[in-house]
Write an enzyme that holds these catalytic residues in place. Structure first.
Site, PDB file in Angstrom:
ATOM      1  N   GLY A   1       0.851  -1.179   0.000  1.00  0.00           N
ATOM      2  CA  GLY A   1       0.000   0.000   0.000  1.00  0.00           C
ATOM      3  C   GLY A   1       0.884   1.225   0.000  1.00  0.00           C
ATOM      4  N   GLU A   2       0.263   2.392   0.050  1.00  0.00           N
ATOM      5  CA  GLU A   2       1.060   3.608   0.004  1.00  0.00           C
ATOM      6  C   GLU A   2       1.927   3.736   1.245  1.00  0.00           C
ATOM      7  OE1 GLU A   2      -0.745   7.192   0.977  1.00  0.00           O
ATOM      8  OE2 GLU A   2       1.051   8.325   0.511  1.00  0.00           O
ATOM      9  N   PHE A   3       1.373   3.299   2.389  1.00  0.00           N
ATOM     10  CA  PHE A   3       2.063   3.547   3.650  1.00  0.00           C
ATOM     11  C   PHE A   3       2.951   2.388   4.086  1.00  0.00           C
ATOM     12  CE2 PHE A   3      -1.686   6.282   3.771  1.00  0.00           C
ATOM     13  CZ  PHE A   3      -1.092   7.499   4.061  1.00  0.00           C
ATOM     14  N   GLY A   4       2.811   1.252   3.457  1.00  0.00           N
ATOM     15  CA  GLY A   4       3.601   0.094   3.878  1.00  0.00           C
ATOM     16  C   GLY A   4       3.022  -1.154   3.261  1.00  0.00           C
TER      17      GLY A   4
ATOM     18  N   ASP B   1     -12.899   7.462  -5.097  1.00  0.00           N
ATOM     19  CA  ASP B   1     -11.956   6.610  -5.832  1.00  0.00           C
ATOM     20  C   ASP B   1     -12.555   5.225  -6.029  1.00  0.00           C
ATOM     21  OD1 ASP B   1      -9.708   5.895  -7.185  1.00  0.00           O
ATOM     22  OD2 ASP B   1      -8.413   5.738  -5.429  1.00  0.00           O
TER      23      ASP B   1
ATOM     24  N   LYS C   1      -2.732  -3.931   7.367  1.00  0.00           N
ATOM     25  CA  LYS C   1      -1.994  -2.884   6.657  1.00  0.00           C
ATOM     26  C   LYS C   1      -1.007  -2.302   7.648  1.00  0.00           C
ATOM     27  CE  LYS C   1      -5.110  -1.174   3.122  1.00  0.00           C
ATOM     28  NZ  LYS C   1      -5.777  -0.018   2.561  1.00  0.00           N
TER      29      LYS C   1
ATOM     30  N   ASN D   1      -9.988 -13.416  -2.235  1.00  0.00           N
ATOM     31  CA  ASN D   1      -9.722 -13.290  -3.672  1.00  0.00           C
ATOM     32  C   ASN D   1      -9.092 -11.962  -4.075  1.00  0.00           C
ATOM     33  OD1 ASN D   1     -10.354 -15.794  -4.881  1.00  0.00           O
ATOM     34  ND2 ASN D   1     -12.466 -15.472  -4.291  1.00  0.00           N
TER      35      ASN D   1
ATOM     36  N   GLU E   1     -11.039  -7.366   7.936  1.00  0.00           N
ATOM     37  CA  GLU E   1     -11.388  -8.728   7.563  1.00  0.00           C
ATOM     38  C   GLU E   1     -10.560  -9.126   6.341  1.00  0.00           C
ATOM     39  OE1 GLU E   1     -15.282  -9.348   5.594  1.00  0.00           O
ATOM     40  OE2 GLU E   1     -15.460  -7.164   5.658  1.00  0.00           O
ATOM     41  N   TYR E   2     -10.332 -10.450   6.172  1.00  0.00           N
ATOM     42  CA  TYR E   2      -9.501 -10.918   5.080  1.00  0.00           C
ATOM     43  C   TYR E   2     -10.373 -11.263   3.876  1.00  0.00           C
ATOM     44  CZ  TYR E   2      -5.963 -13.308   2.425  1.00  0.00           C
ATOM     45  OH  TYR E   2      -5.100 -13.663   1.430  1.00  0.00           O
TER      46      TYR E   2
END
Ligand code: ACK
Length: 979
Positions: free
Chosen positions: A626-629, A742, A649, A700, A696-697
């Site tokens: 992601g942008e932060f990590g 977005d 995240k 897919n 939550e995971y």
């Protein structure tokens, strides 16, 4: 009696006989062998002038005793010969082998009528030897014995007497012994040998098991015999064999295995020789000791390691003994302010193992390096201080201008077994002066028409003495095109000469000897209007008045809420102990609260997100960035709750306070939502590092990649089901008053049940982290292809602009993750959309869905459908699947041919032919803005250069356009085109 014929003529010396005197088999046990007796056999002959015992020699000139009779000249012969008593032993069935010669009567002149060519074989069982007593009538006849061939004619015309061999079986015999008797009735016969034997299965060793001598039964049944394992072996499966009546061993079953430290050699198990070992039972050979090990004694189960070599518990005995690695080499340190990257080379000797890891110990040292103490917990190792499998580590959060020593040790699976002193590689560094961290908190002290007074807190990490602060400010609407910079020695400043009633944006950064620190985030302040100027000195009265009014309004709202909740059944409050009311909740409807309205954003995070204990989270693997990590998958196990799969995240190290706040703002937003089509927040970790957002995971992953992976694999109903989920989530968000900004397939996540959930919430993030976002002419960063024209043009983001994006998502879904507007440039997209062109329907797209897309892409945002209307439309389509059968038959992939919505109507494209016709009536000049193409036919002949001219620079779409046009033309001539 000179003329009495002789039986033994020639035969005893004849080589012809040799083959018949071979020795008997090993599984035959003799009870009687006349040949073995050198002296007189002493058998009883009756009458005495009948059988007579004579001596002779066999083919080896060994003396043998034989009997013969040849009373062929006289009638009524009845000559008996009886053997001695033969004990039976264990035999049940006995065999009698006779070797004899017999003259045929033709060869003896003058005997016709009296001469016989057979004799009879008899036996009699008795419990004991009966001496010389003989009663012929007590004998039982076994058989009449005749010769196969009595004589053989040789080349020379000699007559050679031939030795006959006959074997007869007798049994079952039951008494202790028996006699045999031979009756001659007038033949000329010589009994050369008589052998009586029985058969047995002899002692044998099979599959390392011994089987004893075994006498078969008289019946046909096989005798099952259990074997015993040879010495130094054990049963793997009980060994057995069958003994046949013929004395043969049959069907070996089961086997024995040599013990540990023993190997099979022949039919035995022998100890391993020195230098060899065998660690498990089995019939493999002993193995040579692996490198760096030895076995001085014979019979070793294992080889011992040489001095300073070891074997870890998990190492198999076949593995070489190994030793700890040598120390790492060539340590390099790269210092970046207060962090250092350490890098080293693999040890010269890895000790013979692959499981080498590294531990790094940090020590903080006094100036002369004399005294060092362990670095305390404040120092951060990335990825970790111990168990490193790579030869690099980053150490962050060190103190500025401080000496540190790092000890780097290489370890492997046997390091713990060695008592040798450990070897380190060390490196000593001095950190640099670091720039200060950003100013995080700015407070407005006073505002007037033309000035604003501000104060702030010193940065959390000044990293030295702050020399001054730089204050940069500008009018918000000027978008940083012109700005003013002031310098402040202290932590406050007054901005003078400002315009009244104007919003200003302001950023501050601190400066030390190391330079400027990062800028603070942009703070927004507004000067007072002309008619309403309050200074802090005279504002007290006004403030009291306003406060009282606000208090009254709030009180009314609270009373109304209490009553409302009783009548409307609204009782669900996520935060029952909420102390502040920064927003007004209407009964039954929850409203989204912008976390930036909180003065202290950490308060927002704690209000909307649960703080999780880092120890409840297990990170399994990295699934994305992601942008932060990094984004990781893992498990969350909260006390008294079931373990669940989660996505985590992380906020990468070295973040600024602003980045931390922006990162966590996503959780503050997500935590306010509770809907099956919105990604669910499990909680946050803010008190430990790394800072994490746990959701939550979604098995897919993101929808765009998921669709690309499963191109053309879903039914239309499945796709509509996914779209319905997304619309439902968006309806919830718009009801909450949240504008996503977005919405795109890449920001939708899909779980294992194909449930789609809207994700990726944030504020400034929308503009920053989306790789699709591009800068507009007005400076904002926007994902052009997904964004409504009014949002691009003047940042009018509303739920109606989200509806436009939703239309693009429908297109992405129906085209299985195709990129909207393919490789057209952002500029061309903006231009084409503005001129009224829209994306064509994806291949096989139901007309109803394409109509929905076109509705979402209405220029006037008020004409776009609301999300509740979209949900009900999709529900209707799902309930009535036949409504999805009408296909919007537009070109299969005329990528650049955006449809001019001013000229074409979706309802007309109901067949390939219709579309083709429509295409021919459309001017391609319109399609390719500014290019001079007069008909679509020309397209098929278009060159790359021509495409470049009209702004299509990649080959894919060109090829697709050409093939699509060609296919359509073929279709027009020949009927349907196979796609
Ligand atoms: O397409 P993906 O596998 O799905 O790659 C991206 C990556 O992280 C960067 O965003 C994945 N991702 C994000 N959130 C989740 C989640 N809640 N469950 C599973 N994967 C996620 C996303």
């Amino acid at each position: 009696m000179d003329c009495k014929p002789s039986v033994l003529l020639l035969f005893l010396f004849s080589p012809v006989c040799q083959g018949h005197l071979t020795s008997h088999h090993s599984n035959e046990v003799n009870l009687l062998d006349s040949k073995a007796s050198q002296g007189e056999l002493g058998w009883i002959s009756y009458p005495s002038h009948g059988w007579e015992e004579i001596s002779g020699v066999d083919e080896h000139y060994t003396p043998i005793r034989t009997f013969q009779v040849c009373n062929v000249m006289e009638y009524s012969q009845n000559n008996w010969l009886r053997t001695n008593w033969i004990p039976r032993n264990s035999a049940q069935k006995i065999y009698v082998e006779l070797k004899f010669t017999l003259r045929d009567c033709n060869s003896i002149p003058l005997v016709l009528g009296t001469c016989k060519e057979t004799f009879n074989l008899y036996y009699m069982e008795t419990e004991e030897d009966q001496g010389d007593q003989f009663w012929e009538h007590q004998f039982s006849k076994i058989d009449t014995i005749a010769a196969d061939e009595s004589f053989t004619q040789t080349d020379l015309g000699d007559r050679i007497l031939k030795l006959n061999t006959e074997v007869r079986e007798v049994g079952p015999v039951a008494q202790k012994g028996f006699y045999l008797a031979f009756q001659d009735v007038g033949a000329c016969v010589a009994l050369v040998t008589v052998r009586v034997y029985f058969k047995k299965c002899p002692f044998t060793v099979r599959n390392l098991a011994t089987f004893p001598d075994t006498v078969p039964t008289d019946s046909q049944a096989l005798v099952e015999v259990r074997g015993s394992c040879v010495n130094n072996s054990r049963e793997a499966e009980p060994p057995r064999m069958y003994c046949s009546t013929e004395g043969e061993w049959l069907v070996p079953i089961g086997k024995c295995l040599c013990d540990v430290a023993h190997e099979p050699r022949g039919v035995t198990c022998q100890v391993c020789r020195p230098g060899f070992y065998k660690s498990s039972p089995g019939n493999l050979r002993c193995s040579k000791c692996p490198p760096h090990s030895h076995a001085h004694q014979e019979g070793s189960a294992h080889c011992s390691c040489e001095k300073n070599y070891f074997r870890s518990e998990a190492d198999p005995s076949s593995m070489a003994c190994t030793r700890p690695p040598s120390s790492p080499r060539n340590v390099i340190s790269v210092i970046n302010e207060t962090s250092v990257i350490l890098d080293w080379s693999w040890p010269a000797d890895s000790g013979g193992r692959k499981d080498v890891t590294f531990n790094v110990v940090c020590k903080r040292c006094s100036a002369g390096q004399r005294k060092c103490e362990a670095c305390r917990g404040a120092v951060r190792f990335l990825p970790r201080p111990a168990g490193l499998s790579n030869t690099t580590v980053t150490v962050a959060d060190l103190l500025a201008h401080t000496n540190y020593t790092f000890e780097i040790e290489a370890l492997n699976g046997v390091s713990a077994l060695s008592s040798e002193p450990r070897q380190f590689a060390t490196v000593t560094i001095t950190t640099n002066q670091a720039a200060p961290s950003p100013v995080a908190v700015i407070r407005k002290d006073r505002t007037s028409r033309n000035s604003i007074s501000l104060s702030w807190l010193e940065p959390e990490r000044p990293n030295g003495i702050i020399l001054d602060y730089e204050v940069k400010f500008y009018e918000k609407q000027e978008q940083e095109t012109s700005y003013t910079i002031l310098r402040a020695k202290g932590t406050n400043v007054t901005l003078n000469g400002l315009k009244p009633d104007t919003i200003y944006l302001l950023q501050i950064r601190a400066r030390t000897a190391a330079g400027y620190g990062g800028s603070s985030r942009k703070f927004e302040f507004e000067t007072s209007p002309d008619s309403f100027s309050i200074s802090s000195e005279n504002s007290q009265v006004v403030l009291v008045a306003i406060s009282s009014a606000v208090a009254i309004i709030l009180l009314s709202v609270v009373v109304y809420l209490l009553l409302g909740s009783r009548f409307c059944g609204y009782s669900k409050s996520k935060h029952p102990d909420e102390k502040r009311l920064p927003f007004v909740r209407l009964p039954g409807i929850r409203t989204y609260v912008d976390p930036h309205t909180y003065e202290d954003p950490t308060q927002a995070i704690h209000e909307f997100a649960r703080e999780l204990d880092a120890s409840c989270i297990a990170i399994d693997k990295v699934v994305g960035a992601g942008e932060f990590g990094e984004v990781c998958s893992g498990r969350l196990k909260q006390p008294s709750k079931k373990e669940t799969c989660v996505a985590i995240k992380t906020l990468k190290s070295g973040y600024t306070e602003t980045q931390r706040r922006d990162f966590l703002s996503e959780a503050s937003i997500m935590g306010q939502f509770d809907h099956p089509n919105i990604i669910r927040l499990e909680g946050v970790v803010t008190r430990n590092k790394p800072v994490m957002i746990v959701t939550e995971y979604m098995e897919n992953g993101s929808l765009d990649c998921f669709l690309r992976r499963h191109d053309a694999q879903f039914t239309v109903i499945q796709l509509v089901g996914m779209l319905r989920g997304i619309a439902s989530g968006m309806k919830y968000l718009s009801d909450m008053g949240y504008v996503h900004r977005d919405l795109a397939a890449r920001n939708i996540l899909v779980n294992s049940n194909l449930v789609c959930k809207v994700s990726d919430f944030g504020l400034s993030r929308v503009l920053e982290d989306d790789p699709e976002a591009a800068y507009t002419t007005r400076g904002g960063k926007i994902p052009i292809r997904w964004t409504a024209p009014e949002a691009i043009a003047y940042r009018k983001f509303t739920s109606a602009s989200d509806a436009w994006s939703y239309g693009i998502v429908v297109w992405e879904v129906m085209s299985y993750g195709e990129r909207p507007y393919w490789e057209m440039s952002n500029q061309d997209v903006i231009k084409a959309v503005d001129e009224g062109y829209r994306l064509p329907p994806p291949m096989d797209c139901p007309a109803a869905l394409y109509q929905l897309m076109l509705d979402c892409w209405q220029k006037d945002r008020n004409n776009r459908p609301k999300f509740d209307q979209i949900v009900s439309l999709l529900d209707k389509l799902i309930r009535n699947p036949s409504s999805l059968k009408i296909i919007a038959n537009a070109p299969s992939s005329p990528e650049n041919m955006l449809l001019d919505r001013t000229g074409a109507d979706i309802a007309t494209f109901c067949s390939m032919g219709d579309w083709l016709e429509s295409m021919h009536t459309l001017s391609c000049k319109d399609i390719f803005n500014g290019a001079s193409y007069s008909s679509c036919n020309t397209l098929a002949k278009t060159s790359t250069e021509d495409f470049k001219q009209v702004g299509v620079t990649i080959l894919g779409p060109q090829k697709k356009i050409v093939s699509s046009i060609t296919a359509l033309e073929t279709h027009a001539k020949n009927g349907p085109v196979p796609v």
